[in-house]
Design a protein around this motif. Sequence first.
Motif, PDB file in Angstrom:
ATOM      1  N   UNK A  37      18.815  16.529  47.071  1.00 45.10           N
ATOM      2  CA  UNK A  37      19.782  16.025  48.039  1.00 45.10           C
ATOM      3  C   UNK A  37      21.138  15.872  47.360  1.00 45.10           C
ATOM      4  N   UNK A  38      22.180  16.296  48.051  1.00 46.89           N
ATOM      5  CA  UNK A  38      23.537  16.212  47.540  1.00 46.89           C
ATOM      6  C   UNK A  38      24.398  15.455  48.541  1.00 46.89           C
ATOM      7  N   UNK A  39      25.317  14.648  48.031  1.00 48.62           N
ATOM      8  CA  UNK A  39      26.257  13.920  48.880  1.00 48.62           C
ATOM      9  C   UNK A  39      27.547  14.722  48.981  1.00 48.62           C
ATOM     10  N   UNK A  40      27.971  15.015  50.202  1.00 41.68           N
ATOM     11  CA  UNK A  40      29.211  15.749  50.436  1.00 41.68           C
ATOM     12  C   UNK A  40      30.246  14.746  50.943  1.00 41.68           C
ATOM     13  N   UNK A  41      31.202  14.351  50.097  1.00 43.05           N
ATOM     14  CA  UNK A  41      32.146  13.303  50.490  1.00 43.05           C
ATOM     15  C   UNK A  41      33.073  13.713  51.635  1.00 43.05           C
ATOM     16  N   UNK A  42      33.405  15.010  51.760  1.00 44.93           N
ATOM     17  CA  UNK A  42      34.297  15.453  52.835  1.00 44.93           C
ATOM     18  C   UNK A  42      33.676  15.227  54.207  1.00 44.93           C
ATOM     19  N   UNK A  43      32.347  15.381  54.301  1.00 46.41           N
ATOM     20  CA  UNK A  43      31.644  15.186  55.572  1.00 46.41           C
ATOM     21  C   UNK A  43      30.978  13.819  55.650  1.00 46.41           C
ATOM     22  N   UNK A  44      31.012  13.069  54.560  1.00 48.13           N
ATOM     23  CA  UNK A  44      30.361  11.755  54.471  1.00 48.13           C
ATOM     24  C   UNK A  44      28.895  11.866  54.886  1.00 48.13           C
ATOM     25  N   UNK A  45      28.198  12.860  54.292  1.00 47.24           N
ATOM     26  CA  UNK A  45      26.810  13.114  54.673  1.00 47.24           C
ATOM     27  C   UNK A  45      26.015  13.602  53.471  1.00 47.24           C
ATOM     28  N   UNK A  62      31.186  23.086  39.120  1.00 54.10           N
ATOM     29  CA  UNK A  62      32.253  23.347  40.081  1.00 54.10           C
ATOM     30  C   UNK A  62      32.343  22.330  41.213  1.00 54.10           C
ATOM     31  N   UNK A  63      31.266  21.572  41.448  1.00 52.30           N
ATOM     32  CA  UNK A  63      31.254  20.622  42.561  1.00 52.30           C
ATOM     33  C   UNK A  63      30.550  21.198  43.768  1.00 52.30           C
ATOM     34  N   UNK A  64      29.939  20.325  44.557  1.00 54.75           N
ATOM     35  CA  UNK A  64      29.126  20.767  45.696  1.00 54.75           C
ATOM     36  C   UNK A  64      29.981  21.418  46.778  1.00 54.75           C
ATOM     37  N   UNK A  65      31.196  20.922  46.994  1.00 52.23           N
ATOM     38  CA  UNK A  65      32.032  21.467  48.065  1.00 52.23           C
ATOM     39  C   UNK A  65      32.427  22.911  47.777  1.00 52.23           C
TER      40      UNK A  65
END
Length: 80
Positions: A37-45, A62-65
């Motif tokens: 599971x990964x947290x995507x801060x742009x979508x807050x999900x 590189x980061x999840x986004x």
Amino acid sequence: MAKVCDITGKRPQVGNNVSHANNKTKRRFYPNLHKKSFYVPEEDAWITLKVCSKALRTINKNGITAVLKKAQDTGMIVIE
């Protein structure tokens, strides 16, 4: 459950078991997949992906986004 990485698209490969007597039988080489599971801060999900170890290293670098954007551009993943 398909043994395919969601990010890189890695799939099982086919090869041979080779015995000492040089007998060959078919076998499969599976990718080293992890359900993560990964947290995507742009979508807050939180999103859950099946990723191989190489993809985990890429996400750490590189980061999840950025990785999700590149995977979407190449058609590996569909984001609504």
